[in-house]
Write an enzyme that holds these catalytic residues in place. Structure first.
Site, PDB file in Angstrom:
ATOM      1  N   LYS A  66       0.770  -1.157   0.026  1.00  0.00           N
ATOM      2  CA  LYS A  66      -0.027  -0.118  -0.057  1.00  0.00           C
ATOM      3  C   LYS A  66       0.935   1.366  -0.110  1.00  0.00           C
ATOM      4  CE  LYS A  66      -4.195  -1.834   2.084  1.00  0.00           C
ATOM      5  NZ  LYS A  66      -5.421  -2.066   3.074  1.00  0.00           N
ATOM      6  N   GLY A 129      -1.919   2.703  13.418  1.00  0.00           N
ATOM      7  CA  GLY A 129      -0.834   2.206  12.165  1.00  0.00           C
ATOM      8  C   GLY A 129      -1.775   2.559  10.960  1.00  0.00           C
ATOM      9  N   LYS A 156       2.500   7.829  18.582  1.00  0.00           N
ATOM     10  CA  LYS A 156       1.879   7.428  17.179  1.00  0.00           C
ATOM     11  C   LYS A 156       0.568   8.017  17.208  1.00  0.00           C
ATOM     12  CE  LYS A 156       2.838   3.478  15.023  1.00  0.00           C
ATOM     13  NZ  LYS A 156       2.811   2.031  15.007  1.00  0.00           N
TER      14      LYS A 156
HETATM   15  P1  ATR Z   1      -2.133  -2.132  10.121  1.00  0.00           P
HETATM   16  O1  ATR Z   1      -1.508  -1.311   8.688  1.00  0.00           O
HETATM   17  O2  ATR Z   1      -2.777  -3.283   9.961  1.00  0.00           O
HETATM   18  O3  ATR Z   1      -2.641  -1.047  11.016  1.00  0.00           O
HETATM   19  P2  ATR Z   1       0.571  -1.472  11.511  1.00  0.00           P
HETATM   20  O4  ATR Z   1       0.677  -0.103  10.393  1.00  0.00           O
HETATM   21  O5  ATR Z   1       1.786  -2.135  11.480  1.00  0.00           O
HETATM   22  O6  ATR Z   1      -0.421  -2.330  10.654  1.00  0.00           O
HETATM   23  O7  ATR Z   1      -0.189  -1.047  12.725  1.00  0.00           O
HETATM   24  C1  ATR Z   1      -0.267  -2.208  13.907  1.00  0.00           C
HETATM   25  C2  ATR Z   1      -1.214  -1.266  14.834  1.00  0.00           C
HETATM   26  O8  ATR Z   1      -1.615  -2.378  15.744  1.00  0.00           O
HETATM   27  C3  ATR Z   1      -0.239  -0.420  15.667  1.00  0.00           C
HETATM   28  O9  ATR Z   1      -1.210   0.674  16.184  1.00  0.00           O
HETATM   29  C4  ATR Z   1       0.214  -1.438  16.727  1.00  0.00           C
HETATM   30  O10 ATR Z   1       0.492  -0.586  17.976  1.00  0.00           O
HETATM   31  P3  ATR Z   1       2.104   0.299  18.229  1.00  0.00           P
HETATM   32  O11 ATR Z   1       1.906   1.339  17.354  1.00  0.00           O
HETATM   33  O12 ATR Z   1       2.015   0.224  19.776  1.00  0.00           O
HETATM   34  O13 ATR Z   1       3.062  -0.980  17.670  1.00  0.00           O
HETATM   35  C5  ATR Z   1      -1.168  -2.100  17.292  1.00  0.00           C
HETATM   36  N1  ATR Z   1      -0.918  -3.443  17.797  1.00  0.00           N
HETATM   37  C6  ATR Z   1      -0.327  -4.367  17.351  1.00  0.00           C
HETATM   38  N2  ATR Z   1      -0.329  -5.506  18.199  1.00  0.00           N
HETATM   39  C7  ATR Z   1      -0.709  -5.049  19.136  1.00  0.00           C
HETATM   40  C8  ATR Z   1      -1.199  -5.562  20.599  1.00  0.00           C
HETATM   41  N3  ATR Z   1      -0.747  -7.018  20.750  1.00  0.00           N
HETATM   42  N4  ATR Z   1      -1.898  -4.682  21.466  1.00  0.00           N
HETATM   43  C9  ATR Z   1      -2.078  -3.474  21.204  1.00  0.00           C
HETATM   44  N5  ATR Z   1      -1.994  -2.910  20.134  1.00  0.00           N
HETATM   45  C10 ATR Z   1      -1.171  -3.664  19.035  1.00  0.00           C
END
Ligand code: ATR
Length: 273
Positions: A66, A129, A156
């Site tokens: 993307k 994210g 973030k």
């Molecule tokens: P996507 O494109 O699916 O949004 P990404 O850009 O990698 O993927 O973002 C993942 C999001 O899920 C982030 O907000 C991440 O939090 P961090 O920024 O703190 O890493 C969040 N996330 C992933 N695993 C998580 C978990 N176990 N608990 C809480 N937040 C989680």
């Protein structure tokens, strides 16, 4: 001659897009085909150049491309600029138009299919994210009373809320600070569910909640939805409607006719409880 469309990603076997667009094409009588392309990692540009050279009219883009699609485009919508990511492209001669319909699809599903307006409501968005970025502008355009963005990495969430502040009432929060707050609608835009994990959201946020929405699709009762269900939330949803609606938006953008989504949603729905 048929017009050619496709979805590009890696992996791509799991994609429902060919089935969805096939149903839309049939229902609206469009002469087109829609295939899957497994783009080699690091080879997005080469794969898209080849698709265009073979007469391709448009693409959907899924993980991990993307951001590459955003960079490849010559013309980007405001939503793409904001999300830094595109999920649809249209080719017009040398022009490459890029769009991001994920957030619009989500809002359309919530307001139209689930009959839950966001206007005037307190809305909680978990995650900061790519998925959350895509939802930010479409959410704020609905004018919620307040949008709160909570993320594990607080910075973030803060950065995203700062971007959104020009369009509406939005602020960031840590998970712990959500304890004292109640929300009408709660959206899980983290990727936690993909690994069966629960974002550390306090159950108290669901005390007056009407809808808990998991943006991931087809994972059944995820830990997030289970917590919401156990906390008495009346309506649970996953991203099946969002998937169908973002596809309908792309289809309308390409073909000039917006298909009905009910049949696709019916076929793809996996019961949650
Ligand atoms: P996507 O494109 O699916 O949004 P990404 O850009 O990698 O993927 O973002 C993942 C999001 O899920 C982030 O907000 C991440 O939090 P961090 O920024 O703190 O890493 C969040 N996330 C992933 N695993 C998580 C978990 N176990 N608990 C809480 N937040 C989680």
């Amino acid at each position: 001659m048929q017009d050619h469309y496709a979805v590009i990603g890696n992996p791509i076997a799991q994609s429902k897009s060919p089935m969805i667009h096939g149903m839309y094409a049939q229902a609206t009588g469009q002469d087109m085909d829609y295939n899957k392309i497994e783009g080699p990692l690091g080879g997005f540009k080469t794969a898209v150049d080849a698709f265009r050279a073979a007469g391709g009219c448009g693409l959907n883009i899924t993980a991990p491309f993307k951001l590459d699609a955003c960079a490849y485009a010559t013309h980007k919508s405001k939503r793409v600029e904001l999300a830094g990511a595109a999920n649809a492209m249209k080719f017009e001669g040398d022009k490459v138009l890029a769009e991001n319909f994920d957030g619009i699809g989500l809002v359309r599903d919530v307001t139209h299919n689930l009959h839950m307006p966001l206007k005037g409501k307190r809305v909680l968005l978990l995650g900061a994210g790519g998925a959350a970025r895509g939802a930010l502008l479409p959410f704020l355009e609905e004018q919620p009373a307040e949008l709160v963005i909570a993320n594990r990495t607080l910075q973030k969430a803060f950065d995203l809320a700062s971007i959104g502040a020009q369009w509406g009432r939005v602020r960031s929060s840590s998970y712990a600070d959500l304890e004292m707050h109640r929300f009408d609608l709660v959206f899980n835009a983290t990727s936690a569910s993909l690994c069966g994990e629960l974002p550390p959201v306090p159950a108290s946020v669901f005390a007056r909640c009407n809808l808990a929405y998991e943006l991931a699709y087809g994972k059944g009762l995820t830990p997030f939805l289970r917590l919401a269900h156990n906390s008495g939330v009346g309506q649970l949803a996953d991203g099946v409607g969002m998937l169908a609606e973002q596809a309908a938006e792309a289809f309308a953008w390409w073909r000039g006719v917006r298909p009905e989504t009910q049949e696709v949603i019916k076929v793809l729905t996996v019961p949650l409880v």
